[in-house]
Scaffold this motif. Structure first.
Motif, PDB file in Angstrom:
ATOM      1  N   HIS A  24       0.840  -1.200   0.000  1.00  0.00           N
ATOM      2  CA  HIS A  24       0.000   0.000   0.000  1.00  0.00           C
ATOM      3  C   HIS A  24       0.879   1.255   0.000  1.00  0.00           C
ATOM      4  O   HIS A  24       0.640   2.189  -0.769  1.00  0.00           O
ATOM      5  CB  HIS A  24      -0.926  -0.016   1.220  1.00  0.00           C
ATOM      6  N   TYR A  25       1.899   1.259   0.849  1.00  0.00           N
ATOM      7  CA  TYR A  25       2.819   2.398   0.920  1.00  0.00           C
ATOM      8  C   TYR A  25       3.512   2.622  -0.425  1.00  0.00           C
ATOM      9  O   TYR A  25       3.587   3.749  -0.916  1.00  0.00           O
ATOM     10  CB  TYR A  25       3.854   2.158   2.023  1.00  0.00           C
ATOM     11  N   ASN A  26       4.004   1.553  -1.029  1.00  0.00           N
ATOM     12  CA  ASN A  26       4.685   1.673  -2.318  1.00  0.00           C
ATOM     13  C   ASN A  26       3.750   2.216  -3.397  1.00  0.00           C
ATOM     14  O   ASN A  26       4.164   3.009  -4.244  1.00  0.00           O
ATOM     15  CB  ASN A  26       5.273   0.335  -2.741  1.00  0.00           C
ATOM     16  N   ALA A  27       2.494   1.805  -3.358  1.00  0.00           N
ATOM     17  CA  ALA A  27       1.520   2.317  -4.324  1.00  0.00           C
ATOM     18  C   ALA A  27       1.299   3.817  -4.105  1.00  0.00           C
ATOM     19  O   ALA A  27       1.197   4.580  -5.079  1.00  0.00           O
ATOM     20  CB  ALA A  27       0.203   1.555  -4.202  1.00  0.00           C
ATOM     21  N   LEU A  28       1.231   4.248  -2.847  1.00  0.00           N
ATOM     22  CA  LEU A  28       1.064   5.674  -2.567  1.00  0.00           C
ATOM     23  C   LEU A  28       2.289   6.471  -3.003  1.00  0.00           C
ATOM     24  O   LEU A  28       2.155   7.568  -3.562  1.00  0.00           O
ATOM     25  CB  LEU A  28       0.810   5.896  -1.070  1.00  0.00           C
ATOM     26  N   VAL A  29       3.477   5.931  -2.795  1.00  0.00           N
ATOM     27  CA  VAL A  29       4.702   6.609  -3.224  1.00  0.00           C
ATOM     28  C   VAL A  29       4.718   6.743  -4.745  1.00  0.00           C
ATOM     29  O   VAL A  29       5.035   7.811  -5.279  1.00  0.00           O
ATOM     30  CB  VAL A  29       5.954   5.858  -2.720  1.00  0.00           C
ATOM     31  N   ALA A  30       4.350   5.680  -5.447  1.00  0.00           N
ATOM     32  CA  ALA A  30       4.312   5.726  -6.912  1.00  0.00           C
ATOM     33  C   ALA A  30       3.293   6.758  -7.395  1.00  0.00           C
ATOM     34  O   ALA A  30       3.564   7.514  -8.335  1.00  0.00           O
ATOM     35  CB  ALA A  30       3.974   4.341  -7.477  1.00  0.00           C
ATOM     36  N   ARG A  31       2.138   6.809  -6.738  1.00  0.00           N
ATOM     37  CA  ARG A  31       1.104   7.792  -7.098  1.00  0.00           C
ATOM     38  C   ARG A  31       1.612   9.215  -6.867  1.00  0.00           C
ATOM     39  O   ARG A  31       1.422  10.102  -7.698  1.00  0.00           O
ATOM     40  CB  ARG A  31      -0.138   7.510  -6.265  1.00  0.00           C
ATOM     41  N   PHE A  32       2.277   9.426  -5.737  1.00  0.00           N
ATOM     42  CA  PHE A  32       2.835  10.741  -5.433  1.00  0.00           C
ATOM     43  C   PHE A  32       3.891  11.127  -6.458  1.00  0.00           C
ATOM     44  O   PHE A  32       3.898  12.254  -6.966  1.00  0.00           O
ATOM     45  CB  PHE A  32       3.441  10.753  -4.025  1.00  0.00           C
TER      46      PHE A  32
END
Length: 51
Positions: A24-32
């Motif tokens: 989930h964190y990695n997905a948020l970082v990629a989105r950011f």
């Protein structure tokens, strides 16, 4: 998207699976990173006529 108070309550009472959390964190970082890149691109396009 859940409300902030729901997220806070969940975070306080639910044990997180670290693998799921990291996904989930990695997905948020990629989105950011994608949004930041687009922001920079648009900012440069706006500024370019004045350069």
């Amino acid at each position: 998207m859940p409300s902030s108070s729901k997220n806070l309550k969940e975070n306080a009472h639910v044990t997180l699976d670290q693998v799921e959390y990291q996904k989930h964190y990695n997905a948020l970082v990629a989105r950011f990173d994608k949004a930041k890149s687009r922001h920079t691109e648009v900012t440069n396009l706006i500024a370019s006529p004045f350069s």
